[in-house]
Design a protein around this motif. Structure first.
Motif, mmCIF file in Angstrom:
data_model
loop_
_atom_site.group_PDB
_atom_site.id
_atom_site.type_symbol
_atom_site.label_atom_id
_atom_site.label_comp_id
_atom_site.label_asym_id
_atom_site.label_seq_id
_atom_site.Cartn_x
_atom_site.Cartn_y
_atom_site.Cartn_z
ATOM 1 N N GLY A 212 -85.725 -35.932 -95.295
ATOM 2 C CA GLY A 212 -85.131 -34.822 -96.028
ATOM 3 C C GLY A 212 -85.658 -33.454 -95.667
ATOM 4 N N HIS A 213 -86.633 -33.375 -94.758
ATOM 5 C CA HIS A 213 -87.153 -32.077 -94.337
ATOM 6 C C HIS A 213 -86.198 -31.409 -93.351
ATOM 7 C CE1 HIS A 213 -91.290 -32.586 -96.042
ATOM 8 N NE2 HIS A 213 -90.982 -33.863 -95.919
ATOM 9 N N ASN A 214 -86.249 -30.100 -93.297
ATOM 10 C CA ASN A 214 -85.415 -29.354 -92.357
ATOM 11 C C ASN A 214 -85.962 -29.534 -90.938
ATOM 12 O OD1 ASN A 214 -84.829 -26.756 -90.690
ATOM 13 N ND2 ASN A 214 -83.321 -26.689 -92.353
ATOM 14 N N GLU A 215 -85.137 -30.083 -90.055
ATOM 15 C CA GLU A 215 -85.601 -30.436 -88.717
ATOM 16 C C GLU A 215 -86.092 -29.220 -87.935
ATOM 17 O OE1 GLU A 215 -83.867 -32.722 -84.735
ATOM 18 O OE2 GLU A 215 -83.037 -33.156 -86.720
ATOM 19 N N GLN A 216 -85.355 -28.116 -87.999
ATOM 20 C CA GLN A 216 -85.739 -26.920 -87.255
ATOM 21 C C GLN A 216 -87.046 -26.332 -87.783
ATOM 22 O OE1 GLN A 216 -82.347 -24.288 -87.408
ATOM 23 N NE2 GLN A 216 -81.372 -25.248 -85.626
ATOM 24 N N GLU A 217 -87.216 -26.313 -89.105
ATOM 25 C CA GLU A 217 -88.445 -25.786 -89.693
ATOM 26 C C GLU A 217 -89.648 -26.632 -89.301
ATOM 27 O OE1 GLU A 217 -88.098 -25.360 -93.884
ATOM 28 O OE2 GLU A 217 -86.483 -23.855 -93.785
ATOM 29 N N VAL A 218 -89.474 -27.955 -89.336
ATOM 30 C CA VAL A 218 -90.575 -28.846 -88.963
ATOM 31 C C VAL A 218 -90.944 -28.626 -87.504
ATOM 32 C CG1 VAL A 218 -91.251 -31.253 -88.615
ATOM 33 C CG2 VAL A 218 -90.025 -30.596 -90.692
ATOM 34 N N ALA A 219 -89.954 -28.552 -86.640
ATOM 35 C CA ALA A 219 -90.214 -28.355 -85.210
ATOM 36 C C ALA A 219 -90.958 -27.036 -84.972
ATOM 37 C CB ALA A 219 -88.894 -28.370 -84.440
ATOM 38 N N GLU A 220 -90.572 -26.003 -85.686
ATOM 39 C CA GLU A 220 -91.207 -24.704 -85.526
ATOM 40 C C GLU A 220 -92.662 -24.744 -86.005
ATOM 41 O OE1 GLU A 220 -91.175 -20.873 -84.094
ATOM 42 O OE2 GLU A 220 -89.574 -22.391 -83.996
ATOM 43 N N ARG A 221 -92.915 -25.428 -87.119
ATOM 44 C CA ARG A 221 -94.278 -25.522 -87.646
ATOM 45 C C ARG A 221 -95.179 -26.316 -86.690
ATOM 46 N NH1 ARG A 221 -95.364 -24.017 -92.735
ATOM 47 N NH2 ARG A 221 -93.627 -23.371 -94.069
ATOM 48 N N ILE A 222 -94.638 -27.396 -86.131
ATOM 49 C CA ILE A 222 -95.427 -28.191 -85.183
ATOM 50 C C ILE A 222 -95.722 -27.372 -83.934
ATOM 51 C CG2 ILE A 222 -95.314 -30.179 -83.618
ATOM 52 C CD1 ILE A 222 -93.882 -31.723 -85.806
ATOM 53 N N LYS A 223 -94.737 -26.630 -83.458
ATOM 54 C CA LYS A 223 -94.914 -25.791 -82.268
ATOM 55 C C LYS A 223 -96.002 -24.745 -82.476
ATOM 56 C CE LYS A 223 -92.331 -22.674 -79.205
ATOM 57 N NZ LYS A 223 -90.996 -22.045 -78.936
ATOM 58 N N ASN A 224 -96.083 -24.206 -83.695
ATOM 59 C CA ASN A 224 -97.056 -23.160 -84.001
ATOM 60 C C ASN A 224 -98.348 -23.703 -84.614
ATOM 61 O OD1 ASN A 224 -95.195 -21.196 -83.131
ATOM 62 N ND2 ASN A 224 -94.265 -21.077 -85.173
ATOM 63 N N ASN A 225 -98.478 -25.047 -84.621
ATOM 64 C CA ASN A 225 -99.668 -25.698 -85.184
ATOM 65 C C ASN A 225 -99.907 -25.306 -86.639
ATOM 66 O OD1 ASN A 225 -100.488 -27.135 -82.843
ATOM 67 N ND2 ASN A 225 -101.323 -25.233 -81.981
ATOM 68 N N GLU A 226 -98.828 -25.184 -87.393
ATOM 69 C CA GLU A 226 -98.918 -24.833 -88.798
ATOM 70 C C GLU A 226 -98.906 -26.087 -89.673
ATOM 71 O OE1 GLU A 226 -95.736 -22.203 -89.728
ATOM 72 O OE2 GLU A 226 -96.287 -20.701 -88.217
ATOM 73 N N ASP A 227 -99.376 -25.930 -90.900
ATOM 74 C CA ASP A 227 -99.371 -27.035 -91.864
ATOM 75 C C ASP A 227 -97.938 -27.463 -92.133
ATOM 76 O OD1 ASP A 227 -100.135 -28.883 -93.778
ATOM 77 O OD2 ASP A 227 -100.069 -27.391 -95.401
ATOM 78 N N LEU A 228 -97.697 -28.803 -92.126
ATOM 79 C CA LEU A 228 -96.336 -29.322 -92.310
ATOM 80 C C LEU A 228 -95.899 -29.326 -93.766
ATOM 81 C CD1 LEU A 228 -96.332 -32.320 -89.803
ATOM 82 C CD2 LEU A 228 -95.312 -30.063 -89.519
#
Length: 403
Positions: A212-228
Motif C-alpha cells: 500500500g505504500h506509494n511506489e515512487q515515494e519509496v523509490a525516492e527515499r531508498i535512492k536518497n538513503n532516507e528513512d522508509l
C-alpha cells in the motif's frame, strides 16, 4: 528485536485422517447410481457385469471391473466447482513477491508447523483443486479411481509401496514445475527493466508498494538513503527477507538475484543451500536451550496462546500427538531422542527418495485394513478423506455391501 514465527493465538486446523463412521447408502441412492451407469453404458452391459460379479463373488478381476464400470462413466459431465481455485489464484497474485509460508509437497511449513495437507498434495498433485469439500461426491469418487489406476502401474488392482513411492516423486516434481512457472511471472513483476537481475532495493520498492505504500515515494527515499517510515512489523519482515535475499544470492555475492536465484528466494525447497537456511530458521525458533538441536519437548511445545474451550484443547492435544509421532517415527533417524539440523534437512527434502518410500508405506498403512501391505480400491475409497480431504464414505460402504 527479532521474534519467532509462532504468533500468539495461532492454532492448527484439526486433521481427521483416522477411521471414519460409515453410514449405509439408502436403497434409493444405490438405485440412482446404477441407473446413471445404465444410462451411459446401456442397461444390458451393466446387467451382464453385475450378474458375473454376483455369480463369482470371489473374482477379484470381476469386482474391480464392476467398480470401474460404476465409477468411471460421465467423469466430465458436470462442470467443476472452481470457486476455491479462483480464491487461491487471487491469493497468489496478492502475495506474488512474498515468499509463501506454505510450500506444496514439503513436510513442514516455513514457520515450523507440520504441513497438514502434505499427503493430499503428494497423492493428488495438481488435481487437488478438483477435490474441494463442496465438489460433487460422485465425480470425486470417479476421479479418485482414475488416479488409483494411474498409480497401479502393473494393473494388478492394488498399489504397492514402490508404486506409491514413484507416484509421490512424480507429484512432487509437478509441484516443482508449477513453482518454476509461477516464479517466472513473479520475477518479471520485480524486474520491470527486464535486465534479468533484481537488486535488493528494487525488490524492497515492489514489496512495499504491494503493502500500500506509494511506489515512487519509496523509490525516492531508498535512492536518497532516507528513512522508509514503515511500522515495526513491516520493518521486521524486511529484515527477515533481507536475510533470505543474502542466502539466495549465490557466490560471488553481488546482491543481484537472477531468475533462478529468485526461485530459491521464494521456494527454498529448490536449493540445497536455501533448504539448509530454512532448517536453521526453524531450529532457531524452536530451540529453547541454545544447543542448536531439538529435543522432543522443544519440538512438541505449543505455540503461545490461551486455550479458551474444549475444542481448542482438543486441537492442542492433536498438535502434541501429531508432532510427537512425526519426531519419533520419521525425523529422529537414529532414534537418540535428539533431532539435528542434518536430520531435519533430510526429513524436509522433498526429493529424498528414501523419505518418499517411507511416506508411501505410511500412507498405505493408514488404509491397509487387510494388512497385505498394499492399497486396494475399496480401502482407498473408505479412507478417501485422508487421501483427498473429502468424505466419500457412503459410497465406500455401498461398494463393500455389493461385494
Amino acid at each position: 528485536m527479532r521474534t519467532g514465527h509462532f504468533a500468539a493465538g495461532k492454532r492448527l486446523s484439526p486433521a481427521c485422517p483416522g477411521r471414519v463412521i460409515h453410514v449405509p447408502h439408502s436403497l434409493h441412492a444405490q438405485a440412482s447410481e446404477r441407473a446413471d451407469c445404465a444410462h451411459v453404458f446401456g442397461p444390458s452391459w451393466l446387467a451382464v457385469i453385475s450378474c458375473l460379479v454376483m455369480a463369482s463373488p470371489c473374482s477379484g478381476a470381476l469386482r474391480y471391473l464392476w467398480l470401474l464400470a460404476v465409477l468411471l462413466p460421465d467423469v466430465s459431465t458436470r462442470p467443476a466447482n472452481h470457486s476455491a481455485i479462483r480464491e487461491r489464484a487471487a491469493n497468489r497474485e496478492e502475495n506474488e513477491i512474498l515468499p509463501p509460508d506454505h510450500l506444496n509437497g514439503v513436510k513442514m511449513e516455513m514457520d515450523g508447523h507440520l504441513n497438514k495437507e502434505f499427503h493430499q498434495e503428494v497423492f493428488l498433485g495438481k488435481a487437488r483443486d478438483e477435490f474441494d469439500e463442496d465438489s460433487e461426491p460422485r465425480r470425486s469418487r470417479r476421479k479418485l479411481m482414475v488416479i488409483f489406476s494411474k498409480v497401479d502401474v502393473n494393473a494388478d488392482r492394488r498399489i504397492s509401496a514402490k508404486e506409491m513411492q514413484h507416484w509421490i516423486m512424480e507429484k512432487t516434481a509437478e509441484h516443482f514445475q508449477e513453482a518454476v512457472r509461477e516464479n517466472r511471472l513473479h520475477f518479471r513483476a520485480v524486474d520491470p527493466d527486464g535486465d534479468g537481475r533484481v537488486s535488493w532495493d528494487e525488490y524492497r520498492v515492489k514489496f512495499l508498494a504491494s503493502k500500500g505504500h506509494n511506489e515512487q515515494e519509496v523509490a525516492e527515499r531508498i535512492k536518497n538513503n532516507e528513512d522508509l517510515k514503515v511500522d515495526e512489523e513491516t520493518q521486521e519482515v524486511l529484515e527477515n527477507l533481507k536475510d533470505r535475499w543474502y542466502q539466495a544470492d549465490n557466490p560471488p555475492s553481488d546482491l543481484l538475484l537472477t531468475e533462478e536465484e529468485f526461485l530459491s528466494f521464494l521456494h527454498p525447497e529448490h536449493s540445497r543451500g536455501m533448504l539448509q537456511f530454512m532448517v536453521k530458521e526453524i531450529v532457531r525458533d524452536l530451540d529453547q536451550d541454545g544447543d542448536k538441536r531439538l529435543s522432543l519437548p522443544e519440538f512438541i511445545s505449543l505455540p503461545v496462546g490461551t486455550v479458551e474451550n474444549q475444542q481448542a484443547q482438543d486441537i492442542d492435544d492433536n498438535w502434541v500427538k501429531d508432532r510427537k509421532r512425526e519426531f519419533e517415527e520419521l525425523i529422529d533417524a537414529n532414534h537418540d531422542g535428539i533431532v539435528t539440523p542434518e536430520e531435519l534437512e533430510e526429513y524436509m527434502d522433498p526429493m529424498n527418495e528414501y523419505n518418499a518410500l517411507n511416506e508411501a508405506k505410511q500412507m498405505i498403512a493408514i488404509a491397509d485394513e487387510n494388512q497385505n501391505h498394499h492399497l486396494e480400491p475399496e480401502e482407498i475409497l473408505k479412507y478417501s478423506e485422508f487421501f483427498t480431504g473429502s468424505k466419500l464414505v457412503d459410497y465406500a460402504r455401498s461398494v463393500h455391501e455389493e461385494f
